[in-house]
Write a protein that holds these residues in place. Sequence first.
Motif, short mmCIF file in Angstrom:
data_model
loop_
_atom_site.label_atom_id
_atom_site.label_comp_id
_atom_site.label_asym_id
_atom_site.label_seq_id
_atom_site.Cartn_x
_atom_site.Cartn_y
_atom_site.Cartn_z
N LEU A 35 -2.27 -15.73 -0.35
CA LEU A 35 -1.93 -17.14 -0.55
C LEU A 35 -2.74 -18.06 0.34
CD1 LEU A 35 1.96 -16.95 -0.87
CD2 LEU A 35 0.32 -17.47 -2.69
N SER A 36 -3.14 -17.58 1.50
CA SER A 36 -3.90 -18.42 2.44
C SER A 36 -5.41 -18.23 2.29
CB SER A 36 -3.47 -18.12 3.88
OG SER A 36 -3.67 -16.77 4.21
N GLY A 37 -5.83 -17.44 1.31
CA GLY A 37 -7.25 -17.27 1.04
C GLY A 37 -7.92 -16.22 1.90
N GLN A 38 -7.12 -15.32 2.48
CA GLN A 38 -7.66 -14.29 3.36
C GLN A 38 -7.52 -12.91 2.72
OE1 GLN A 38 -9.42 -15.23 5.85
NE2 GLN A 38 -8.83 -17.37 5.51
N HIS A 39 -7.95 -11.90 3.46
CA HIS A 39 -7.99 -10.54 2.95
C HIS A 39 -7.15 -9.63 3.85
CE1 HIS A 39 -11.29 -12.40 0.86
NE2 HIS A 39 -11.97 -12.52 1.99
N VAL A 40 -6.53 -8.62 3.24
CA VAL A 40 -5.67 -7.71 4.00
C VAL A 40 -6.10 -6.27 3.76
CG1 VAL A 40 -3.95 -7.60 2.14
CG2 VAL A 40 -3.27 -7.08 4.48
N LEU A 41 -6.01 -5.47 4.82
CA LEU A 41 -6.41 -4.07 4.76
C LEU A 41 -5.21 -3.19 5.07
CD1 LEU A 41 -8.66 -1.86 4.71
CD2 LEU A 41 -8.92 -2.26 7.18
N PHE A 42 -4.97 -2.20 4.20
CA PHE A 42 -3.92 -1.21 4.43
C PHE A 42 -4.58 0.10 4.86
CE2 PHE A 42 -1.48 -3.64 0.99
CZ PHE A 42 -0.82 -4.42 1.94
N LEU A 43 -4.17 0.59 6.01
CA LEU A 43 -4.72 1.83 6.56
C LEU A 43 -3.62 2.87 6.70
CD1 LEU A 43 -6.97 0.37 9.38
CD2 LEU A 43 -7.79 1.88 7.58
N GLY A 44 -3.90 4.09 6.29
CA GLY A 44 -2.90 5.13 6.45
C GLY A 44 -3.30 6.40 5.73
N PRO A 45 -2.56 7.48 5.95
CA PRO A 45 -2.88 8.76 5.31
C PRO A 45 -2.64 8.71 3.81
CG PRO A 45 -0.78 8.89 6.45
CD PRO A 45 -1.38 7.57 6.82
N PRO A 46 -3.19 9.64 3.06
CA PRO A 46 -2.95 9.69 1.61
C PRO A 46 -1.47 9.87 1.31
CG PRO A 46 -4.76 11.15 2.24
CD PRO A 46 -4.12 10.71 3.52
N GLY A 47 -1.04 9.31 0.18
CA GLY A 47 0.32 9.52 -0.27
C GLY A 47 1.35 8.59 0.33
N THR A 48 0.92 7.45 0.90
CA THR A 48 1.88 6.51 1.50
C THR A 48 2.00 5.23 0.68
OG1 THR A 48 0.10 5.75 2.98
CG2 THR A 48 1.64 7.38 3.84
N ALA A 49 1.57 5.26 -0.55
CA ALA A 49 1.72 4.15 -1.52
C ALA A 49 0.88 2.93 -1.17
CB ALA A 49 3.20 3.76 -1.66
N LYS A 50 -0.22 3.11 -0.45
CA LYS A 50 -1.08 1.98 -0.14
C LYS A 50 -1.63 1.33 -1.41
CE LYS A 50 -4.05 4.30 2.28
NZ LYS A 50 -3.48 5.64 2.03
N SER A 51 -2.18 2.16 -2.29
CA SER A 51 -2.79 1.64 -3.51
C SER A 51 -1.74 1.05 -4.44
CB SER A 51 -3.55 2.76 -4.23
OG SER A 51 -4.56 3.30 -3.40
N LEU A 52 -0.60 1.70 -4.54
CA LEU A 52 0.47 1.20 -5.41
C LEU A 52 0.97 -0.15 -4.92
CD1 LEU A 52 2.11 2.08 -7.90
CD2 LEU A 52 3.84 2.97 -6.34
N LEU A 53 1.13 -0.29 -3.62
CA LEU A 53 1.58 -1.56 -3.05
C LEU A 53 0.54 -2.65 -3.29
CD1 LEU A 53 3.41 -3.36 -1.37
CD2 LEU A 53 2.43 -2.34 0.69
N ALA A 170 -5.80 -9.52 8.20
CA ALA A 170 -4.66 -8.66 8.53
C ALA A 170 -5.04 -7.21 8.29
CB ALA A 170 -3.45 -9.04 7.69
N ARG A 171 -4.74 -6.36 9.28
CA ARG A 171 -5.02 -4.92 9.16
C ARG A 171 -3.73 -4.20 9.51
NH1 ARG A 171 -9.48 -6.39 13.54
NH2 ARG A 171 -11.07 -7.32 12.23
N MET A 172 -3.19 -3.48 8.57
CA MET A 172 -1.85 -2.94 8.74
C MET A 172 -1.80 -1.43 8.49
SD MET A 172 0.48 -5.90 7.01
CE MET A 172 1.85 -5.46 8.06
N GLN A 173 -1.07 -0.76 9.35
CA GLN A 173 -0.83 0.66 9.16
C GLN A 173 0.24 0.86 8.09
OE1 GLN A 173 -2.78 2.96 10.28
NE2 GLN A 173 -2.21 3.57 12.34
N VAL A 174 0.05 1.84 7.24
CA VAL A 174 1.06 2.23 6.24
C VAL A 174 1.30 3.72 6.45
CG1 VAL A 174 1.70 2.29 3.81
CG2 VAL A 174 0.17 0.49 4.65
N GLY A 175 2.40 4.05 7.12
CA GLY A 175 2.68 5.43 7.45
C GLY A 175 3.75 6.06 6.57
N PRO A 176 4.04 7.33 6.78
CA PRO A 176 5.11 8.00 6.03
C PRO A 176 6.46 7.35 6.32
CG PRO A 176 3.70 9.59 7.16
CD PRO A 176 3.33 8.23 7.69
N LEU A 177 7.39 7.50 5.40
CA LEU A 177 8.74 6.96 5.57
C LEU A 177 9.42 7.64 6.76
CD1 LEU A 177 9.81 6.91 1.83
CD2 LEU A 177 9.25 4.93 3.23
#
Length: 376
Positions: A35-53, A170-177
């Motif tokens: 919304l603010s015109g910026q880019h966000v990066l999701f970092l984490g191991p495979p299978g943590t729904a990064k792409s789905l999110l 924004a650079r965010m970790q996406v870890g296992p539940l």
Amino acid sequence: MTSEITARIRRMVLRLDDVFLERTDQIRVGLLSLLSGQHVLFLGPPGTAKSLLARALCDCFDGAELFDYLLTRFTHPDELFGPVSIPGLKEEDYRRLTTGYLPTAHVAFLDEIFKANSAILNSLLTIVNERMFHHGTHRDHVPLLGMLGASNELPDPEGGLGALFDRFLARMQVGPLQDGSNFLAVCLGKTGPLPDQTGDALRVHEVLEVRLRAAEVRTGKEIGATLLALRESLSELGIESSDRRWRWVVQMLKVAAFTSGRTAVGPNDLLLLRYCFGDPGQDEHRVQRAVNDAIRAHALRPTVHLETLVPTLEALVAVVEMRWGELECESPHGEDESRFRTLLNALEESEVELAEVIGQESSARISHLTQAVRAA
């Protein structure tokens, strides 16, 4: 119109919260970045729904051209930017046919983004930073609202990808539940399908309206003092923070305040700063500590020490959740509604200290509850 847009944004966030468990921060920060015109990066191991999110966040925009691609080390420029025009070559005019590719997209999602090779890197940098695409003698404007990237790992320091990494605000970790009940809900298929955002998804002109109105949001002296204190702390920690990044940060803070129905940036908005500096995983805890210290020292009004309220805080959260459940069944009105919302405002403003005193889980419950109330 403005209040209607902000209400739609809150409803979309709540729907995503119900499907993507333990991803409240990623949802909010991801959407605010776009919304603010910026880019966000999701970092984490495979299978943590990064792409789905990331794809679910793209669904929050209606009528916007979406470009979604998985990069490899062998990705050819034609795959991202469109094929070279053969008729153009016959006329000695080098140009690409960009329709349906990244240069014409409003929202982009690039999976495994740090697999980008040198053949596409320069054009990619120009698109995400300047919103321009150069091909031959042509200079095309790119209507990109924002980009989402996902990766299993940080870029190789020797791989020449540092500039691309810096373009993500924004650079965010996406870890296992972590929570057992959430884990079971996901693996047993009880979270439901991706939400249908039809009716609430924002059109491009509405996103531009949000940015225009957010520019009017005020930043008080206490906010400026917090930013200065954090800048100094990050410098002492050896964490880089360019002037350009700070300008991006303030834009996102204003959008966060506006979409929460406020006319000034507040302490709760400043929590977003935790995801805007340093490398996720490596600097995460140091940055969070620096942000919390700066907010506590400069942005929070003097309050009673929350440590003295620990025995009652958990009970209070449970009571408020129960009462809201009752009010959802009957339209709240009058003095009861006013008192209830005042209490929720106080809880929301105390989120920084609540997270440390009663833990992230209860703080997340409060955050989810206050969003539900504001969307009602």
